[in-house]
Each structure stands twice: as structure tokens, then as C-alpha cells.
Design a protein around this motif. Structure first.
Motif, short mmCIF file in Angstrom:
data_model
loop_
_atom_site.label_atom_id
_atom_site.label_comp_id
_atom_site.label_asym_id
_atom_site.label_seq_id
_atom_site.Cartn_x
_atom_site.Cartn_y
_atom_site.Cartn_z
N GLY A 374 0.81 -1.21 0.00
CA GLY A 374 0.00 0.00 0.00
C GLY A 374 0.85 1.26 0.00
N SER A 375 1.94 1.23 0.76
CA SER A 375 2.83 2.40 0.78
C SER A 375 3.46 2.65 -0.58
N ALA A 376 3.84 1.58 -1.28
CA ALA A 376 4.41 1.74 -2.62
C ALA A 376 3.39 2.33 -3.59
N LEU A 377 2.15 1.83 -3.53
CA LEU A 377 1.10 2.37 -4.39
C LEU A 377 0.83 3.84 -4.07
N LEU A 378 0.82 4.16 -2.79
CA LEU A 378 0.57 5.55 -2.37
C LEU A 378 1.67 6.48 -2.87
N TRP A 379 2.93 6.04 -2.76
CA TRP A 379 4.05 6.86 -3.21
C TRP A 379 3.98 7.09 -4.72
N SER A 380 3.57 6.07 -5.46
CA SER A 380 3.47 6.25 -6.91
C SER A 380 2.45 7.33 -7.25
N SER A 381 1.34 7.37 -6.52
CA SER A 381 0.32 8.40 -6.75
C SER A 381 0.80 9.77 -6.32
N VAL A 382 1.48 9.83 -5.17
CA VAL A 382 1.99 11.11 -4.67
C VAL A 382 2.97 11.72 -5.66
N ILE A 383 3.86 10.90 -6.19
CA ILE A 383 4.86 11.39 -7.15
C ILE A 383 4.18 11.99 -8.37
N MET A 384 3.21 11.27 -8.94
CA MET A 384 2.54 11.77 -10.13
C MET A 384 1.71 13.01 -9.84
N MET A 385 1.10 13.08 -8.66
CA MET A 385 0.31 14.25 -8.29
C MET A 385 1.20 15.48 -8.14
N LEU A 386 2.37 15.30 -7.53
CA LEU A 386 3.29 16.43 -7.37
C LEU A 386 3.74 16.97 -8.71
N PHE A 387 4.09 16.08 -9.62
CA PHE A 387 4.52 16.53 -10.94
C PHE A 387 3.36 17.16 -11.71
N LYS A 388 2.15 16.64 -11.51
CA LYS A 388 1.00 17.19 -12.22
C LYS A 388 0.76 18.64 -11.80
N TYR A 389 0.79 18.92 -10.51
CA TYR A 389 0.45 20.26 -10.05
C TYR A 389 1.61 21.23 -10.14
N GLN A 390 2.83 20.72 -10.14
CA GLN A 390 3.98 21.60 -10.31
C GLN A 390 4.39 21.72 -11.77
N SER A 391 3.93 20.77 -12.61
CA SER A 391 4.31 20.74 -14.04
C SER A 391 5.82 20.81 -14.20
N CYS A 392 6.52 20.04 -13.38
CA CYS A 392 7.99 20.08 -13.35
C CYS A 392 8.56 19.70 -14.71
N GLY A 393 9.43 20.54 -15.21
CA GLY A 393 10.15 20.22 -16.44
C GLY A 393 9.41 20.54 -17.71
#
Length: 434
Positions: A374-393
Motif C-alpha cells: 500500500g505504501s508503494a502504491l501511495l508513493w506512486s500516486s503522490v509522485i505523479m500528483m506532485l509533478f501534475k500540479y507543479q508541471s515540473c520540467g
């Protein structure tokens, strides 16, 4: 019989690809059922047995990248046919295995290579035949993933009751041979259009930090989902559920995943990337799945609830990942980075089973492995959400006027241009974990 250049025959190719995904994903994601069976037959612990499912997933993901040259040289049809022959051979050799390492080589490596040869080319065949209706056709094909996960665990359980494990593998090898039939229906592209693949490992995606984030997200997601698929029936049986009811939990995952994909596909692109929907489904459900798994597994109703939550979560996340990556990077960048993504998925698969097996043996409880998943799945979502809202790169990779253009599917855009100009068609399938 439909002419091979007719619009109707394109749907024959799509149906053939549907059944290809149905067979491959149905057998592959029944690894939790096989984990129970092989651990009892060979009297092995969770660590040693877990390598079977992990090797199967690893071989499938890796072969889809490494063996691309075969598809380029001989086409999608012969790649799928060869995949059917190799996977059927791997499953049928289960009739003669007597040691665990032999299962690694036959059911794990050989069957995985066959599935890898057939999986991606079946999607590519649909992309080659469809232009205006490409997304509808791919939706039909990918629905075979959920349908396979629903049907095959129940089918395998029934076969085990009547034919034992060797007979079950023999029947599954016959089912895998139907991949050859599916491949035979995937005729080459009409009108002599050439189809060129994107480079296997292009340096272009590596210039964008968002692509690195997507690779890491795929690694975490592959790790977490593999643990759950592999140990879900075992965890239920550890809580005094029967083998039959434990196997049904995998089908529940497939039903919820299929429903989730249909819902968000029907709601459209904007709904999947809506802020509230993204937070609730990506982060909210991830937190719930991570935190309450031991409470739900106390009774069978709770186990079904957990399976439905995970299935709905996984169906949404794969849809979200595909659309968010197109928005942040553009389809061309993702297509060029397909090889990297497949390697990360393969790496997560090969690590997941043994790592969770060691944790289960050390702690003597399954709940810690599910906390890890569950922690691995949660981290995968957190990473994508951070990049989505910051539009990094994104700003450093494309100019402002190009951002909206990158949201247009690459194959639809490039094929339309190529058809107008008479140039070769350039395509590549998106890679996301199931």
C-alpha cells in the motif's frame, strides 16, 4: 468474408487483440492462485515460491521491449503467433516438472517470453489499423485485461478441482495456443503503409525531470500491485477463508478495475484530471488501502471490500497515469521513453514477490507485506500528483503554444499527417502497468 482493407475487418483485428489481452492478463494476474498451489505442491516457503510469479511478470515486461526487433522484422502477426507457441510450450512443460527451479524456467521464463512477444504487438496491430476510431478500438482491447482477471482465477480454480495442477497447466497451454489464432487474424496494414517504431531507448525523454518521476512512479506501482496480486489469496486463507472464496477475491479486483476504467473513460479526459477527483482517487484511496487492510481482512466481507477498493484504485490510476503523462510530457516523449518505462515495470515486478516473501517469513504475518504494498502504491500516486500540479520540467521541454498540441494522441496526429502526405506511419504503444 470481410475484405482485409475494409473497415469491418479492422474490428476483427480489434477483437483478436481483445482476446490476446484476455488470455495473457488472465493467466498472468492469477499468480496469487498459482502461488498457493506451487507452495503446497513443492512444500516451499513464500520467498522461494514468490519467484515464480515475479519471474513471469518480469519476463513478460522485459520481453515486450527486448524482442521488439522481432516485431519490426516480421510484423505483429508473426510475433503474436510465435508468442502463442512459446507460452503454450512453457505451460505444457508443467506436465513434467519435478523441481521448483524447473517451474522458474518453464512457467516463469518461457511462458513470460511468450506472453511478452504477443502482448505489445497485439496493441500495435490495432494502432496500425485504426485512425479516426483508434481510442475506441484501444478501449475495447484493453477491456480484455479486466475481463481476463475476472474469468481466469475462477476458471483455474475449477480446473484444479477436477484435473489437479498438472492437468490445469495442460488446459491453459491449450488456451494459450489460441494466441496463434488471434495472431493469424492480425493481417498487415492495408494499402502497403509502412509502420516505423520509435527508438527503443531515446535520450530525449531523459532531458525532462518529469519523465524520471514517471519512471519512479511506475516502479513503485509495479512493486505494490505485484505484491497484492501475488499474496491476496494467501492472506485471505491465512485469515481462515477457504481456497475457493480466496480465489474469488482476485476476480473481484478485475471486476472493480474494469468498472473503474469504463467510468473514467466515459466521463472523459477532464474528469480524470479534475483536482478533486485526482486527489480523492489517487491519494485518498491510496491512504485507505494502506491503512485499513488488517481491519478489513478480519472477515470475508471486508476482504471483498479491500479487493474492490484496490481494483477501483488500480483502474483509475492507470487511466490517470496515461492522461497525466500525455499532458505533462506529450505522447511523443512518452513513446520514445517506452523502453525505460518497461524496464522499471519489470524491475518492480522482480523485486516485489521475494521482498514481500522475506517480510512475511520474518514477521510471520501478511499485514506487513500489505502495508509495504500500500505504501508503494501511495508513493506512486503522490509522485505523479506532485509533478501534475507543479508541471515540473514542462516549460523547459516545450514552448507554451506547443503544450495543448502535446495533448493530442500521437498516433492520431501523426497518422493523419502521414496519410495526407503519403509518408510512413510512426507509432508506439503507451506502457502502463495493469
Amino acid at each position: 468474408m470481410l475484405p482485409r482493407d475494409s473497415g469491418g475487418y479492422r474490428w476483427v483485428v480489434a477483437i483478436a487483440a481483445f482476446f490476446t489481452q484476455f488470455i495473457i492478463c488472465g493467466i498472468t494476474y492469477s499468480i496469487g492462485v498459482f502461488h498457493i498451489v506451487f507452495s503446497k505442491i513443492f512444500n516451499e516457503d513464500h520467498f522461494n515460491t514468490s519467484w515464480i510469479g515475479s519471474i513471469l511478470l518480469y519476463s513478460t515486461a522485459l520481453t515486450s521491449v527486448v524482442m521488439r526487433f522481432f516485431m519490426v522484422q516480421f510484423g505483429c502477426r508473426w510475433s503474436v503467433i510465435l508468442g502463442g507457441l512459446v507460452s503454450a510450450l512453457g505451460l505444457s512443460m508443467g506436465m513434467v516438472v519435478t523441481e521448483m527451479y524447473q517451474v522458474y524456467l518453464t512457467f516463469g521464463v518461457l511462458t513470460g517470453i511468450g506472453f511478452g512477444l504477443a502482448c505489445t504487438p497485439s496493441i500495435m496491430a490495432v494502432e496500425q489499423h485504426f485512425y479516426k476510431q483508434r481510442m475506441q478500438a484501444l478501449s475495447v482491447v484493453l477491456s480484455g485485461v479486466g475481463a481476463g482477471i475476472v474469468v481466469f482465477p475462477i476458471l483455474i480454480r475449477t480446473l484444479l478441482e477436477h484435473l489437479a495442477w498438472r492437468g490445469t497447466l495442460w488446459i491453459l497451454s491449450g488456451i494459450a495456443l489460441n494466441l496463434c489464432v488471434c495472431g493469424a487474424l492480425m493481417s498487415p496494414v492495408a494499402h502497403g503503409k509502412q509502420v516505423h517504431l520509435m527508438p527503443l531507448l531515446s535520450c530525449v525523454p531523459l532531458r525532462n525531470i518529469t519523465f524520471h518521476g514517471m519512471c519512479i512512479a511506475n516502479l513503485f506501482w509495479s512493486f505494490g500491485s505485484t505484491v497484492i496480486y501475488m499474496y491476496l489469496p494467501s492472506y485471505a486463507m491465512d485469515q481462515d477463508s477457504s481456497f475457493e472464496t480466496s480465489v474469488f477475491l482476485v476476480s473481484c479486483v478485475g471486476m472493480a478495475s474494469f468498472t473503474s476504467r469504463v467510468i473514467f473513460s466515459f466521463m472523459g479526459h477532464n474528469s480524470t484530471l479534475d483536482d478533486m477527483t485526482a486527489i480523492l482517487c489517487s491519494i485518498g484511496l491510496g491512504v485507505v488501502i494502506t491503512g485499513i487492510c488488517p481491519l478489513l481482512f478480519d472477515d470475508y466481507a471486508g476482504q471483498i471490500g479491500y479487493s474492490l477498493l484496490f481494483g477501483f484504485y488500480s483502474g483509475y490510476w492507470t487511466t490517470f497515469l496515461s492522461q497525466a503523462s500525455r499532458e505533462l510530457l506529450g505522447p511523443e516523449c512518452i513513446a520514445k521513453g517506452n523502453g525505460y518505462l518497461s524496464f522499471m515495470i519489470a524491475l518492480g515486478s522482480i523485486m516485489a514477490g521475494p521482498a514481500a516473501g522475506l517480510l512475511i517469513q520474518e514477521e510471520t504475518e501478511f499485514k506487513y507485506a500489505f502495508y509495504l504494498a500500500g505504501s508503494a502504491l501511495l508513493w506512486s500516486s503522490v509522485i505523479m500528483m506532485l509533478f501534475k500540479y507543479q508541471s515540473c520540467g514542462l516549460e523547459s521541454f516545450v514552448s507554451e503554444p506547443e503544450k495543448n498540441d502535446l495533448k493530442i494522441p500521437l498516433v492520431d496526429r501523426s497518422q493523419n499527417d502521414c496519410l495526407m502526405k503519403g509518408e510512413p506511419i510512426l507509432v508506439e504503444a503507451m506502457v502502463t502497468s495493469v
